[in-house]
Design an enzyme around this catalytic site. Sequence first.
Site, PDB file in Angstrom:
ATOM      1  N   HIS A  71     -54.845  39.456-102.870  1.00  0.00           N
ATOM      2  CA  HIS A  71     -54.991  38.145-102.225  1.00  0.00           C
ATOM      3  C   HIS A  71     -55.878  38.171-100.986  1.00  0.00           C
ATOM      4  O   HIS A  71     -55.874  37.220-100.199  1.00  0.00           O
ATOM      5  CB  HIS A  71     -53.615  37.596-101.867  1.00  0.00           C
ATOM      6  CG  HIS A  71     -52.696  37.458-103.039  1.00  0.00           C
ATOM      7  ND1 HIS A  71     -53.024  36.743-104.170  1.00  0.00           N
ATOM      8  CD2 HIS A  71     -51.451  37.975-103.262  1.00  0.00           C
ATOM      9  CE1 HIS A  71     -52.040  36.801-105.036  1.00  0.00           C
ATOM     10  NE2 HIS A  71     -51.074  37.539-104.511  1.00  0.00           N
ATOM     11  N   ARG A  94     -53.519   0.201 -88.734  1.00  0.00           N
ATOM     12  CA  ARG A  94     -52.927   0.941 -89.848  1.00  0.00           C
ATOM     13  C   ARG A  94     -51.552   0.381 -90.172  1.00  0.00           C
ATOM     14  O   ARG A  94     -50.670   0.346 -89.325  1.00  0.00           O
ATOM     15  CB  ARG A  94     -52.857   2.433 -89.494  1.00  0.00           C
ATOM     16  CG  ARG A  94     -54.246   3.067 -89.487  1.00  0.00           C
ATOM     17  CD  ARG A  94     -54.286   4.360 -88.695  1.00  0.00           C
ATOM     18  NE  ARG A  94     -55.575   5.022 -88.835  1.00  0.00           N
ATOM     19  CZ  ARG A  94     -56.670   4.709 -88.161  1.00  0.00           C
ATOM     20  NH1 ARG A  94     -56.638   3.709 -87.311  1.00  0.00           N
ATOM     21  NH2 ARG A  94     -57.795   5.365 -88.345  1.00  0.00           N
ATOM     22  N   ARG A 110     -52.810  31.494-102.457  1.00  0.00           N
ATOM     23  CA  ARG A 110     -53.037  30.322-103.310  1.00  0.00           C
ATOM     24  C   ARG A 110     -54.505  29.924-103.393  1.00  0.00           C
ATOM     25  O   ARG A 110     -54.871  29.039-104.172  1.00  0.00           O
ATOM     26  CB  ARG A 110     -52.184  29.155-102.810  1.00  0.00           C
ATOM     27  CG  ARG A 110     -50.691  29.465-102.874  1.00  0.00           C
ATOM     28  CD  ARG A 110     -49.831  28.330-102.374  1.00  0.00           C
ATOM     29  NE  ARG A 110     -49.896  27.173-103.271  1.00  0.00           N
ATOM     30  CZ  ARG A 110     -49.220  26.050-103.066  1.00  0.00           C
ATOM     31  NH1 ARG A 110     -48.455  25.924-101.994  1.00  0.00           N
ATOM     32  NH2 ARG A 110     -49.311  25.053-103.910  1.00  0.00           N
ATOM     33  N   PRO A 131     -50.225  26.260 -92.692  1.00  0.00           N
ATOM     34  CA  PRO A 131     -50.572  26.325 -91.264  1.00  0.00           C
ATOM     35  C   PRO A 131     -51.023  24.964 -90.754  1.00  0.00           C
ATOM     36  O   PRO A 131     -51.860  24.304 -91.360  1.00  0.00           O
ATOM     37  CB  PRO A 131     -51.725  27.341 -91.240  1.00  0.00           C
ATOM     38  CG  PRO A 131     -51.564  28.141 -92.486  1.00  0.00           C
ATOM     39  CD  PRO A 131     -51.002  27.197 -93.503  1.00  0.00           C
ATOM     40  N   GLU A 132     -50.434  24.527 -89.637  1.00  0.00           N
ATOM     41  CA  GLU A 132     -50.808  23.278 -89.001  1.00  0.00           C
ATOM     42  C   GLU A 132     -51.620  23.594 -87.749  1.00  0.00           C
ATOM     43  O   GLU A 132     -51.924  24.755 -87.469  1.00  0.00           O
ATOM     44  CB  GLU A 132     -49.556  22.456 -88.708  1.00  0.00           C
ATOM     45  CG  GLU A 132     -48.781  22.112 -89.980  1.00  0.00           C
ATOM     46  CD  GLU A 132     -47.570  21.230 -89.755  1.00  0.00           C
ATOM     47  OE1 GLU A 132     -47.459  20.643 -88.658  1.00  0.00           O
ATOM     48  OE2 GLU A 132     -46.732  21.118 -90.659  1.00  0.00           O
TER      49      GLU A 132
END
Length: 271
Positions: free
Chosen positions: A89, A151, A107, A2-3
Amino acid sequence: MPELPEVEVTRLSFAERIRGARIAAVRLGKPLRWPLGLDPSALEGRVVQGVGRRGKYLLLQLDQGLLLLHLGMSGSLNFAPQQPPPGTHDHFDLVTSRGTLRLHDPRRFGAVVWAPGEASPRAQQLLGKLGMEPLGEGFDLEAFQAGLKKRRGPLKQVLLAGDLVVGVGNIYASEVLFLAGIRPTLSATRLSAPRAARLHAAIREVLARAVDRGGSTLRDFASADGQAGHFQLEAMVYGRAGQPCRVCGTPVRSLRQGQRSTFFCPVCQQR
């Protein structure tokens, strides 16, 4: 994984329904990425005053303290008046007067962490190094341009790092760079001011559109009310290697950057 759009869609799908709910019980399953930080029974009787978001963290604001929730690699939340018995889960249930919020995480890279407040050291360990919020008023163009100049890495990697701007994950980084017409391998320090402005606008546009489409469901993402996302159906380059670009018809290419797949059009995206 998920973003930011998926996390924001999740927030919107249950925030109003849980607002004002009183916590009746907390059930913990197998250990998650980090410990809760207090005895679960200490949350009983507390009231959920709202649900915010910082980056990919959901912030359940309580009348005393807050809960920080992270969905990790495979987590999802579901909020319903009644939940079936927890499965293998299902690792966290927040039982409230308005329903049960359940974290499903195969997970177990997700987390639920209690902190006294957002400014507390415990919360700042998780939130303190996050970059600007791309969908908020604080996403300042000049600060973004100045940050890019500091950067040296490729733009795709700079966006993924999250210390300049949060939430531009792997799916949306490819889409943002396509919309901005910029090659993902270009060094951030080489980006001109006009192109940085295009990138800034593209970040806002792509993420806002993704939220509007309910996020992306590539495997099993669903919002807290069980709705799948649809942004992936209109992706311009992500997951489309070898297929014709929707703009110019040139086959979309892919490459590996930092062990992640990147997708781009060699014609529409300039070096």
